[in-house]
Design an enzyme around this catalytic site. Structure first.
Site, short mmCIF file in Angstrom:
data_model
loop_
_atom_site.label_atom_id
_atom_site.label_comp_id
_atom_site.label_asym_id
_atom_site.label_seq_id
_atom_site.Cartn_x
_atom_site.Cartn_y
_atom_site.Cartn_z
N SER A 1 -1.75 -24.18 27.70
CA SER A 1 -2.24 -25.51 28.07
C SER A 1 -2.93 -26.10 26.85
O SER A 1 -3.45 -25.38 26.00
CB SER A 1 -3.24 -25.41 29.22
OG SER A 1 -3.92 -26.64 29.42
N TYR B 1 -10.78 -21.59 32.70
CA TYR B 1 -9.37 -21.95 32.56
C TYR B 1 -9.03 -22.11 31.08
O TYR B 1 -8.02 -21.59 30.60
CB TYR B 1 -9.09 -23.25 33.31
CG TYR B 1 -7.67 -23.76 33.17
CD1 TYR B 1 -6.65 -23.23 33.95
CD2 TYR B 1 -7.36 -24.78 32.28
CE1 TYR B 1 -5.35 -23.69 33.83
CE2 TYR B 1 -6.05 -25.25 32.15
CZ TYR B 1 -5.05 -24.71 32.93
OH TYR B 1 -3.77 -25.17 32.82
#
Length: 257
Positions: free
Chosen positions: A151, A165
């Site tokens: 990501s 995350y």
């Protein structure tokens, strides 16, 4: 805007692909793209109803697919999914590690159960899946491709929640680099894609909380999953034969460098 499936410019006939998190979002798109390019596809996730519907759609288009129930928090499910895919289709030669969850909380407010779940799904699962696939490829003396979905959060964190995350996705990038070095002698290429904000089920929840974040981006738009097709096909196809240990950032210029 919706996009059609790509023309099969990358021929994956004879390849066996396993996609985790294939029941929705980017994983669903990846599975369709690989199947449209000729690969036999194993679809892995928890929601079997969605997987079966996707498998039927792929079959109706002339492809071959099998749906496999898999809980990414359970090591036995991860190893079992690879074994089931191999039994149904043959040795897995392409792995797309796509399963992941956000935490969407500030670090000091996360309970331990959520911490463990985020670490299990975002980091432990792709490690186990990569190792399970690589072991079989090495034993069969076959080359392979592993694509880990990281990501843009691996490189950018604004401080507004989802710190863990970000940490797990940075670890996925490093996982990609180290395993690429370890398995290069076995002709297993390991690369990663780091998408920015793309339309997905995961992102939809964030948009409900935060509103239309695209208006704060230079191009005032979210990415469409189809805009990742070419990167995926490059990394699993013959054109990237010498590319390994690389993370391709596909973020539409949403963040600085």
């Amino acid at each position: 805007m919706d996009y059609p499936l790509p023309n099969a410019s990358t021929d994956l006939t004879g390849q066996i692909a396993l996609v985790t998190g294939a029941s929705s979002g980017l994983g669903l798109r990846f599975a369709k793209v690989l199947a449209a390019s000729g690969a036999k596809v194993a679809l892995c996730a928890r929601r079997m109803d969605r997987l079966e519907a996707l498998a039927e759609e792929i079959r109706a288009s002339g492809g071959e697919a099998v749906a496999i129930a898999m809980d990414a928090t359970k090591a036995e499910d991860l190893a079992g999914a690879v074994a089931k895919a191999e039994a149904a289709l043959g040795t897995v030669t392409i792995l797309v590690n796509n399963a992941g969850i956000p935490d969407a909380q500030r670090a000091h407010k996360m309970d331990l159960e959520l911490v463990d779940r985020v670490l299990d799904i975002n980091l432990r699962a792709p490690w186990i899946m990569a190792v399970e696939v690589a072991k079989r490829l090495i034993e069969a003396k076959k080359p392979g491709r592993i694509v880990n979905i990281a990501s843009e959060a691996a490189f950018h964190y604004s401080g507004n929640g989802a710190a863990l995350y970000s940490v797990t996705k940075a670890a996925v990038v490093r996982l990609t680099e180290t395993l690429a070095v370890e398995w290069s002698r076995n002709h297993i290429n390991v690369n990663a894609i780091a998408p920015g904000a793309f339309e997905s089920e995961m992102l939809a929840g964030m948009l409900e909380r935060m509103g239309d974040i695209s208006q704060h981006m230079p191009r005032k738009r979210l990415g469409n999953p189809a805009q990742l097709d070419s990167t995926l096909l490059f990394l699993v196809g013959p054109a990237s034969d010498a590319v390994t240990g690389t993370c391709v950032r596909v973020d539409d210029g949403q963040h600085g460098r």
